[in-house]
Design an enzyme around this catalytic site. Sequence first.
Site, short mmCIF file in Angstrom:
data_model
loop_
_atom_site.label_atom_id
_atom_site.label_comp_id
_atom_site.label_asym_id
_atom_site.label_seq_id
_atom_site.Cartn_x
_atom_site.Cartn_y
_atom_site.Cartn_z
N TYR A 1 11.19 -0.40 51.35
CA TYR A 1 12.16 0.67 51.94
C TYR A 1 11.63 2.07 51.31
O TYR A 1 12.58 2.78 50.86
CB TYR A 1 13.51 0.12 51.37
N HIS B 1 20.76 -4.73 65.98
CA HIS B 1 19.47 -4.74 66.46
C HIS B 1 19.48 -5.67 67.78
O HIS B 1 18.50 -6.60 67.84
CB HIS B 1 18.71 -5.13 65.26
#
Length: 479
Positions: A211, A335
Site C-alpha cells: 500500500y 468493488h
Amino acid sequence: MSSRRLLGSTTRSRIESQGSDVLCGHSMEMPCRSQMLVLAFLFLVVHPLSGSSDASQHDFIRPPPKGIIFTRHGGSASDPQQVHISLAGGQHMRISWITEDKKAPSTVDYGKSPGKYDNTITGVHTSYSYFFYTSGKIHHVRIGPLEPEMTYYYRCGGSGPEFSFRTPPSRFPIEFAVVGDLGQTEWTSSTLAHVASADYDVFLLPGDLSYADSQQPLWDSFGRLVEPLSSARPWMVTEGNHEMEMFPIIYPHGFSSYNARWVMPHEESGSPSNLYYSFDVTGVHVIMLGSYADFHERSEQYHWLRNDLAKVDRGRTPWVVALLHAPWYNTNEAHQGEGEEMRKALEELLYGGRVDVVFAGHVHAYERFTRVYNNKEDHCGPMYITIGDGGNREGLAMRFKEPASPLSLYREPSFGHGRLKMVNGTHAHWSWHRNKDTDSYMADEIWIESLSSTRSCLVGDTPSRSFSSPSSSSSKDEL
C-alpha cells in the site's frame, strides 16, 4: 526436532521487535520531510481512484483501521534488508534483498548447517528511480538445486546476519498460508504473528502488498516488516491495484517498484510478464493471474494461460489453484463488477482446466463460495474464495448485499488469514482464521475434493464459448 518445525518464537519476536519509527528513503536526493510531502501531493492528485474510491461510490462503512507501522533499518549500509525468498522453478529458490551500499556484492552463501556455507552463487542486481526517490541496490540470486524438505542457512552479500529457510516437501501433505491485501498496519502485524504461530510451507498473496501508492519509502518499510516471514518461507505474490503507481507520460505503464523488488518465476513458467506466471510445488500447480494486465482473447496473458493449462499433468499435479486480485464472484457492496470483464475472458479456460480453487483479494472481507461456473453452482467448477482481509490501512468492507446469494456459503468482514492444506492427491482442508485480539480464531473450514479425482468431472471437452451451463450444473440461483 525435525526440519518441519514451527516458525516459532524467534520469528514472532522478530515481528514484534520491528521498529515503528517513520523512515524515509535511504538514498533520497532531497530532505526526507519534503519528499514525503511531495509524494503525498502526487498521490492525492494522481490516485484519487486508488483503493478507497468505492467507499464513496457505494458508501459502505469501514471501521477505523489501526495505525500504520513504519519499520526502520537498524543495520549498516552493507547489511541486507527486506530479505524475501521465492520459488524459482525446479529445485531452485530466488533470494532477494536490498542494500543501501551500491557496491555490495550480489552473492548468496548457503549450506545445511548454521555458519557453514558450502556454496556461493552470484546473481543480478537492479535499481529504479521514482520522482525524487532512488532505490537501494536490489539483489536477486537464484540458488540450487536444493533438496526437498531441507533447512538451509544463508547470508546475503558475504556479510551480515544469517537467515534460514525450509524447502517445501516432495510429497503430500503441503500447507499454504493465504493472505490478501496485507498492507503495513498494526492489523498486519497481528495477521503475520498469527500466520507465524503455526507451520506452513508456502505463502500466497493475491495482490496489494505494501500500500505504498507511489510513496516509495513505504515499499522499504513493508519489506522490513515482512522479512521475518518472507526470509524463512517462499512468498509467491501477484499484483493488485495498489502496485500500479502509474503517472501520465512519466510512468505510463506502472508496476516499476513491484517488478524491480518482487521478481517471480515468470520466465521459468514461459510467461512474458512478471504480472502473471505459474509454478509447481508438491503436487500442486499454482497459477498467478494478473488482474491489471491485458487478459482478453488476443492478449499475451490469455494465450499464455491457455498453453499453461494445456501442459498440466494431473497425474503429477492433481491439484490446480489460481490466484488473482479483483474477485470474479463477490456479494460485498465494495468493488462490485470490477472482475467481471476478466471473468468473461478467462473463466472458460479455468473451468476447462478443472481448476480446484480460485483465491482473490481486493475486497476487504472474507467470503467463500460453492463451486461455480458462469454464475451458477457447478460441481466441476472452481471454489471461489475472497481473502482481502490481511490488515490494510483502509479498513474493512462491512456491507454485503442482501438477501445473500445461495452461492455464497460464508461471508464476514473481519481481518484474518487462510490455510490450505493438501493432505493428499484427493483431499484438502481449507480454514479461515479470524484475527480476534491477540488470538487467531478458526471461524470457517471445509474439506475439498480434487476435481482430478471426481469421476464425473473427468471430461476432455471444454464448454462451448456460449458459456452455457453444463448439464451437471445444479439449479441454484445466479448471483
